[in-house]
Design a protein around this motif. Structure first.
Motif, mmCIF file in Angstrom:
data_model
loop_
_atom_site.group_PDB
_atom_site.id
_atom_site.type_symbol
_atom_site.label_atom_id
_atom_site.label_comp_id
_atom_site.label_asym_id
_atom_site.label_seq_id
_atom_site.Cartn_x
_atom_site.Cartn_y
_atom_site.Cartn_z
ATOM 1 N N CYS A 69 30.350 7.532 -9.896
ATOM 2 C CA CYS A 69 29.907 7.951 -11.232
ATOM 3 C C CYS A 69 29.562 6.757 -12.129
ATOM 4 O O CYS A 69 28.632 6.832 -12.926
ATOM 5 C CB CYS A 69 30.990 8.785 -11.912
ATOM 6 N N HIS A 70 30.340 5.681 -12.001
ATOM 7 C CA HIS A 70 30.182 4.548 -12.920
ATOM 8 C C HIS A 70 29.456 3.358 -12.303
ATOM 9 O O HIS A 70 29.223 2.354 -12.995
ATOM 10 C CB HIS A 70 31.552 4.111 -13.443
ATOM 11 N N GLY A 71 29.095 3.463 -11.030
ATOM 12 C CA GLY A 71 28.328 2.407 -10.393
ATOM 13 C C GLY A 71 29.177 1.295 -9.802
ATOM 14 O O GLY A 71 30.292 1.036 -10.263
ATOM 15 N N GLU A 72 28.642 0.646 -8.781
ATOM 16 C CA GLU A 72 29.353 -0.458 -8.133
ATOM 17 C C GLU A 72 29.599 -1.613 -9.098
ATOM 18 O O GLU A 72 30.600 -2.315 -9.000
ATOM 19 C CB GLU A 72 28.542 -0.963 -6.932
ATOM 20 N N ASN A 73 28.676 -1.796 -10.043
ATOM 21 C CA ASN A 73 28.800 -2.883 -11.013
ATOM 22 C C ASN A 73 29.000 -2.373 -12.438
ATOM 23 O O ASN A 73 28.629 -3.044 -13.407
ATOM 24 C CB ASN A 73 27.560 -3.781 -10.952
ATOM 25 N N GLY A 74 29.576 -1.180 -12.536
ATOM 26 C CA GLY A 74 29.878 -0.634 -13.858
ATOM 27 C C GLY A 74 28.690 -0.080 -14.607
ATOM 28 O O GLY A 74 28.801 0.225 -15.793
ATOM 29 N N ILE A 75 27.553 0.049 -13.933
ATOM 30 C CA ILE A 75 26.367 0.640 -14.554
ATOM 31 C C ILE A 75 26.182 2.023 -13.951
ATOM 32 O O ILE A 75 25.880 2.150 -12.759
ATOM 33 C CB ILE A 75 25.106 -0.213 -14.317
ATOM 34 N N ALA A 76 26.386 3.051 -14.750
ATOM 35 C CA ALA A 76 26.312 4.422 -14.255
ATOM 36 C C ALA A 76 24.923 4.728 -13.709
ATOM 37 O O ALA A 76 23.917 4.398 -14.349
ATOM 38 C CB ALA A 76 26.662 5.402 -15.374
ATOM 39 N N PRO A 77 24.844 5.338 -12.532
ATOM 40 C CA PRO A 77 23.535 5.649 -11.939
ATOM 41 C C PRO A 77 22.771 6.746 -12.668
ATOM 42 O O PRO A 77 21.565 6.892 -12.493
ATOM 43 C CB PRO A 77 23.890 6.077 -10.516
ATOM 44 N N THR A 78 23.463 7.538 -13.497
ATOM 45 C CA THR A 78 22.806 8.564 -14.307
ATOM 46 C C THR A 78 23.314 8.460 -15.737
ATOM 47 O O THR A 78 24.348 7.833 -15.997
ATOM 48 C CB THR A 78 23.091 9.993 -13.783
ATOM 49 N N ARG A 79 22.605 9.101 -16.646
ATOM 50 C CA ARG A 79 23.002 9.063 -18.056
ATOM 51 C C ARG A 79 24.178 9.973 -18.358
ATOM 52 O O ARG A 79 24.685 9.985 -19.481
ATOM 53 C CB ARG A 79 21.816 9.465 -18.932
ATOM 54 N N ASN A 80 24.620 10.738 -17.363
ATOM 55 C CA ASN A 80 25.709 11.688 -17.591
ATOM 56 C C ASN A 80 27.075 11.019 -17.719
ATOM 57 O O ASN A 80 28.021 11.620 -18.226
ATOM 58 C CB ASN A 80 25.762 12.707 -16.447
ATOM 59 N N TRP A 81 27.170 9.780 -17.239
ATOM 60 C CA TRP A 81 28.455 9.081 -17.253
ATOM 61 C C TRP A 81 28.331 7.781 -18.027
ATOM 62 O O TRP A 81 27.272 7.150 -18.031
ATOM 63 C CB TRP A 81 28.910 8.789 -15.823
ATOM 64 N N PRO A 82 29.389 7.353 -18.671
ATOM 65 C CA PRO A 82 29.316 6.106 -19.441
ATOM 66 C C PRO A 82 29.279 4.873 -18.549
ATOM 67 O O PRO A 82 29.834 4.866 -17.450
ATOM 68 C CB PRO A 82 30.604 6.133 -20.278
ATOM 69 N N HIS A 83 28.612 3.836 -19.035
ATOM 70 C CA HIS A 83 28.668 2.543 -18.372
ATOM 71 C C HIS A 83 30.055 1.946 -18.636
ATOM 72 O O HIS A 83 30.619 2.117 -19.718
ATOM 73 C CB HIS A 83 27.602 1.602 -18.930
ATOM 74 N N THR A 84 30.589 1.257 -17.656
ATOM 75 C CA THR A 84 31.906 0.632 -17.819
ATOM 76 C C THR A 84 31.831 -0.891 -17.751
ATOM 77 O O THR A 84 32.822 -1.560 -18.034
ATOM 78 C CB THR A 84 32.878 1.132 -16.746
ATOM 79 N N ALA A 85 30.683 -1.429 -17.395
ATOM 80 C CA ALA A 85 30.514 -2.885 -17.312
ATOM 81 C C ALA A 85 30.721 -3.526 -18.682
ATOM 82 O O ALA A 85 30.116 -3.106 -19.670
ATOM 83 C CB ALA A 85 29.122 -3.227 -16.788
ATOM 84 N N GLY A 86 31.588 -4.538 -18.734
ATOM 85 C CA GLY A 86 31.839 -5.235 -19.984
ATOM 86 C C GLY A 86 32.801 -4.526 -20.911
ATOM 87 O O GLY A 86 33.070 -5.017 -22.018
ATOM 88 N N GLN A 87 33.341 -3.395 -20.468
ATOM 89 C CA GLN A 87 34.264 -2.660 -21.327
ATOM 90 C C GLN A 87 35.600 -3.400 -21.427
ATOM 91 O O GLN A 87 36.066 -4.000 -20.453
ATOM 92 C CB GLN A 87 34.499 -1.242 -20.788
ATOM 93 N N LYS A 88 36.204 -3.358 -22.592
ATOM 94 C CA LYS A 88 37.481 -4.033 -22.797
ATOM 95 C C LYS A 88 38.552 -3.441 -21.889
ATOM 96 O O LYS A 88 38.647 -2.232 -21.723
ATOM 97 C CB LYS A 88 37.909 -3.919 -24.259
ATOM 98 N N ALA A 89 39.372 -4.321 -21.310
ATOM 99 C CA ALA A 89 40.386 -3.878 -20.351
ATOM 100 C C ALA A 89 41.416 -2.959 -20.999
ATOM 101 O O ALA A 89 41.833 -1.963 -20.395
ATOM 102 C CB ALA A 89 41.081 -5.088 -19.731
#
Length: 234
Positions: A69-89
């Motif tokens: 859902c969130h991608g191998e590198n934190g970039i969601a493959p669709t707009r339905n899920w949030p990106h997690t790349a660079g998100q605060k721990a």
């Protein structure tokens, strides 16, 4: 007479049993009810957060199917899920705790996340959070000048409506702030709008002291869309 006593005893027994069951069921529900965050309880939880292992977190992102859902590198493959790349721990860690406790259960996506997080340990959650935090935030190629009104809302808020500036919690560049205030820069517009709409309606209420709910409730649908576009292009 004996039959009467037997019948009376049976009735009393049924009533007592039913009352005990009802009490036990209510107690179980209350015990299972997720506790809403206060500044003090959040501070304790974040202080207890284990040190995250980025390498292990990257492996868990794949092993636990987070990447689907969130991608191998934190970039969601669709707009339905949030990106997690660079998100605060600390934000990611808090979100995973919220899903695991059931505090986040506002829609079908939350129920999927609840199932995904259920087997995770605190260390697992800290490792995944560390991995996402190690990645560069999603960048959007096209940059547009923000509308003057949304820029004002981000930097100055709206005193007339008692709206605090977004930047006061999320940073002037949307990089995130203290006490698990998330980074917003580069976030999916669709995910941002859905989040703010759920806060506005009160369906999502995992924020500390309902601060985001109070903020979102005062925004118009147009302002939410403008903010989504603003942060998507940071």
């Amino acid at each position: 007479m004996n039959l009467f006593k037997y019948s009376l005893s049976a009735v009393v027994g049924v009533v007592v049993l039913a009352s005990s069951w009802a009490w036990a069921n209510e107690a179980a529900q209350n015990a299972a009810a997720p506790q809403h965050w206060k500044p003090s309880s959040l501070r304790v939880a974040l202080t207890a957060m284990p040190t995250g292992d980025v390498v292990r977190g990257k492996a868990l992102n794949t092993q636990l199917m987070c990447a689907s859902c969130h991608g191998e590198n934190g970039i969601a493959p669709t707009r339905n899920w949030p990106h997690t790349a660079g998100q605060k721990a600390d934000y990611t860690y808090k979100m995973l705790l919220d899903y695991q406790s059931g505090l986040r259960s506002e829609d079908e996506r939350s129920k999927l996340m609840l199932a995904a997080v259920e087997p995770m340990s605190d260390q697992d959650m800290a490792d995944v959070a560390a991995y996402y935090a190690s990645l560069s935030a999603h960048e959007v190629a096209a940059k547009a000048e923000p509308h003057a009104e949304v820029e004002k809302l981000v930097r100055r808020g709206d005193p007339a409506r008692l709206i605090t500036p977004c930047a006061s919690c999320h940073g002037v560049r949307g990089q995130g702030g203290k006490a698990a205030a998330p980074a917003l820069a580069g976030q999916s517009e669709k995910a941002f709008i859905r989040t703010m709409t759920l806060y506005k309606s009160g369906e999502r209420n995992n924020d500390v002291n309902k601060a985001m709910g109070q903020f979102a409730a005062k925004l118009t649908a147009e302002e939410i869309q403008q903010l989504a576009a603003y942060y998507h292009m940071r």
